[in-house]
Design a protein around this motif. Structure first.
Motif, PDB file in Angstrom:
ATOM      1  N   HIS A 116     -76.017 -28.083 -52.294  1.00  0.00           N
ATOM      2  CA  HIS A 116     -76.790 -27.477 -53.382  1.00  0.00           C
ATOM      3  C   HIS A 116     -78.189 -28.092 -53.418  1.00  0.00           C
ATOM      4  CE1 HIS A 116     -75.423 -31.160 -55.366  1.00  0.00           C
ATOM      5  NE2 HIS A 116     -76.502 -31.041 -56.115  1.00  0.00           N
ATOM      6  N   PHE A 117     -79.103 -27.383 -54.071  1.00  0.00           N
ATOM      7  CA  PHE A 117     -80.473 -27.850 -54.231  1.00  0.00           C
ATOM      8  C   PHE A 117     -80.895 -27.671 -55.672  1.00  0.00           C
ATOM      9  CE2 PHE A 117     -80.397 -26.450 -49.768  1.00  0.00           C
ATOM     10  CZ  PHE A 117     -80.901 -27.583 -49.147  1.00  0.00           C
ATOM     11  N   ASP A 118     -81.834 -28.487 -56.102  1.00  0.00           N
ATOM     12  CA  ASP A 118     -82.504 -28.296 -57.371  1.00  0.00           C
ATOM     13  C   ASP A 118     -83.440 -27.106 -57.165  1.00  0.00           C
ATOM     14  OD1 ASP A 118     -83.406 -28.897 -59.990  1.00  0.00           O
ATOM     15  OD2 ASP A 118     -85.109 -29.999 -59.157  1.00  0.00           O
ATOM     16  N   ALA A 119     -83.334 -26.079 -58.007  1.00  0.00           N
ATOM     17  CA  ALA A 119     -84.178 -24.896 -57.849  1.00  0.00           C
ATOM     18  C   ALA A 119     -85.490 -25.076 -58.581  1.00  0.00           C
ATOM     19  CB  ALA A 119     -83.451 -23.662 -58.364  1.00  0.00           C
ATOM     20  N   MET A 120     -86.554 -24.687 -57.930  1.00  0.00           N
ATOM     21  CA  MET A 120     -87.871 -24.688 -58.555  1.00  0.00           C
ATOM     22  C   MET A 120     -88.097 -23.301 -59.161  1.00  0.00           C
ATOM     23  SD  MET A 120     -89.835 -26.850 -55.561  1.00  0.00           S
ATOM     24  CE  MET A 120     -91.458 -26.687 -56.238  1.00  0.00           C
ATOM     25  N   THR A 121     -89.219 -23.093 -59.798  1.00  0.00           N
ATOM     26  CA  THR A 121     -89.539 -21.795 -60.378  1.00  0.00           C
ATOM     27  C   THR A 121     -89.397 -20.702 -59.322  1.00  0.00           C
ATOM     28  OG1 THR A 121     -91.079 -22.853 -61.905  1.00  0.00           O
ATOM     29  CG2 THR A 121     -91.338 -20.467 -61.567  1.00  0.00           C
ATOM     30  N   GLY A 123     -86.647 -19.851 -57.938  1.00  0.00           N
ATOM     31  CA  GLY A 123     -85.534 -20.151 -57.046  1.00  0.00           C
ATOM     32  C   GLY A 123     -85.935 -20.861 -55.768  1.00  0.00           C
ATOM     33  N   ARG A 124     -87.201 -21.158 -55.608  1.00  0.00           N
ATOM     34  CA  ARG A 124     -87.685 -21.829 -54.407  1.00  0.00           C
ATOM     35  C   ARG A 124     -87.109 -23.237 -54.310  1.00  0.00           C
ATOM     36  NH1 ARG A 124     -91.161 -24.728 -52.670  1.00  0.00           N
ATOM     37  NH2 ARG A 124     -93.318 -25.004 -52.882  1.00  0.00           N
ATOM     38  N   VAL A 125     -86.927 -23.710 -53.090  1.00  0.00           N
ATOM     39  CA  VAL A 125     -86.412 -25.057 -52.840  1.00  0.00           C
ATOM     40  C   VAL A 125     -87.563 -25.932 -52.335  1.00  0.00           C
ATOM     41  CG1 VAL A 125     -84.854 -26.430 -51.386  1.00  0.00           C
ATOM     42  CG2 VAL A 125     -84.067 -24.268 -52.366  1.00  0.00           C
ATOM     43  N   ASN A 126     -87.688 -27.120 -52.896  1.00  0.00           N
ATOM     44  CA  ASN A 126     -88.688 -28.082 -52.472  1.00  0.00           C
ATOM     45  C   ASN A 126     -88.418 -28.457 -51.017  1.00  0.00           C
ATOM     46  OD1 ASN A 126     -90.020 -30.634 -51.982  1.00  0.00           O
ATOM     47  ND2 ASN A 126     -90.228 -30.892 -54.191  1.00  0.00           N
ATOM     48  N   THR A 127     -89.415 -28.293 -50.162  1.00  0.00           N
ATOM     49  CA  THR A 127     -89.274 -28.597 -48.737  1.00  0.00           C
ATOM     50  C   THR A 127     -88.864 -30.049 -48.510  1.00  0.00           C
ATOM     51  OG1 THR A 127     -90.932 -26.926 -48.215  1.00  0.00           O
ATOM     52  CG2 THR A 127     -90.471 -28.557 -46.512  1.00  0.00           C
ATOM     53  N   VAL A 128     -89.343 -30.946 -49.344  1.00  0.00           N
ATOM     54  CA  VAL A 128     -89.009 -32.365 -49.205  1.00  0.00           C
ATOM     55  C   VAL A 128     -87.519 -32.568 -49.458  1.00  0.00           C
ATOM     56  CG1 VAL A 128     -89.521 -34.688 -50.009  1.00  0.00           C
ATOM     57  CG2 VAL A 128     -91.343 -32.979 -49.903  1.00  0.00           C
ATOM     58  N   GLU A 129     -86.971 -31.874 -50.459  1.00  0.00           N
ATOM     59  CA  GLU A 129     -85.541 -31.962 -50.739  1.00  0.00           C
ATOM     60  C   GLU A 129     -84.731 -31.388 -49.585  1.00  0.00           C
ATOM     61  OE1 GLU A 129     -82.226 -30.986 -54.169  1.00  0.00           O
ATOM     62  OE2 GLU A 129     -84.218 -30.099 -54.361  1.00  0.00           O
ATOM     63  N   VAL A 131     -85.604 -31.359 -46.371  1.00  0.00           N
ATOM     64  CA  VAL A 131     -85.643 -32.343 -45.279  1.00  0.00           C
ATOM     65  C   VAL A 131     -84.728 -33.524 -45.594  1.00  0.00           C
ATOM     66  CG1 VAL A 131     -87.122 -33.932 -43.974  1.00  0.00           C
ATOM     67  CG2 VAL A 131     -87.915 -31.609 -44.483  1.00  0.00           C
ATOM     68  N   ALA A 132     -84.717 -33.973 -46.839  1.00  0.00           N
ATOM     69  CA  ALA A 132     -83.823 -35.073 -47.233  1.00  0.00           C
ATOM     70  C   ALA A 132     -82.363 -34.673 -47.041  1.00  0.00           C
ATOM     71  CB  ALA A 132     -84.076 -35.473 -48.679  1.00  0.00           C
ATOM     72  N   ALA A 133     -82.015 -33.436 -47.381  1.00  0.00           N
ATOM     73  CA  ALA A 133     -80.642 -32.957 -47.202  1.00  0.00           C
ATOM     74  C   ALA A 133     -80.260 -32.919 -45.723  1.00  0.00           C
ATOM     75  CB  ALA A 133     -80.480 -31.568 -47.824  1.00  0.00           C
ATOM     76  N   LEU A 134     -81.189 -32.545 -44.874  1.00  0.00           N
ATOM     77  CA  LEU A 134     -80.929 -32.532 -43.427  1.00  0.00           C
ATOM     78  C   LEU A 134     -80.705 -33.954 -42.923  1.00  0.00           C
ATOM     79  CD1 LEU A 134     -83.626 -29.921 -42.316  1.00  0.00           C
ATOM     80  CD2 LEU A 134     -81.139 -29.569 -42.371  1.00  0.00           C
TER      81      LEU A 134
END
Length: 175
Positions: A116-121, A123-129, A131-134
């Motif tokens: 799962h990801f924290d959703a931004m406005t 529904g976009r996902v922060n690219t940094v998050e 990369v961290a998930a990868l």
């Protein structure tokens, strides 16, 4: 394009990272952030919108609010960063400068596996998050960074501040 800066010192690193990050202000126009590690406090982080005012004025108070012998800072065009991530490898701050052309494909694959990801406005996902998930899919930071850079179509320069004050820097694999 943004830029990042990091330092590990025997004494306080905030001054060096403040000015090192500020130097990159002309590269990005949206967000600025700093994270620091202090033995007593642990990891600290601050992010501000710098679209309408310079990095210096938004962060000049960090000398009173933040301390640490290791710190990283980032100027970013889009994503708020550095992010603080708590994972199986510990807690760390991460900055990423680059372009992930296949972000949606990587997000979809990660979500299919139960992530799962924290959703931004919007529904976009922060690219940094992302990369961290990868990175977190592997057993070590070195393996995780290599994996992230292999599956990313684009570029990823990565700067990590670990919860023990260690800094890891990785330039893009094609850089």
């Amino acid at each position: 394009m943004g830029g990042f800066f990091g330092a590990v010192k025997k004494d306080d690193a905030i001054y060096d990272v403040f000015f090192g990050t500020d130097y990159h202000s002309h590269l990005g126009t949206k967000r600025g952030g700093m994270a620091a590690y202090d033995k007593e406090i642990g990891l600290q982080r601050e992010i501000h919108n710098i679209a309408k005012s310079p990095f210096r004025t938004k962060f000049e108070h960090v000398f009173e609010d933040m301390s640490g012998t290791a710190a990283i800072g980032c100027i970013s065009d889009y994503d708020p960063q550095p992010l603080l991530i708590r994972s199986g490898m510990g807690t760390f701050a991460i900055c990423v400068i680059g372009t992930v052309n296949n972000a949606q494909e990587l997000i979809d694959t990660y979500l299919e596996d139960g992530g799962h990801f924290d959703a931004m406005t919007g529904g976009r996902v922060n690219t940094v998050e992302l990369v961290a998930a990868l990175i977190d899919q592997k057993e070590s930071f070195a393996e995780g960074i290599r994996f992230a850079q292999e599956v990313i179509d684009g570029t990823a320069n990565i700067l990590i501040l670990k919860d023990d004050g260690t800094v890891i820097a990785a330039r893009d694999r094609l850089g």
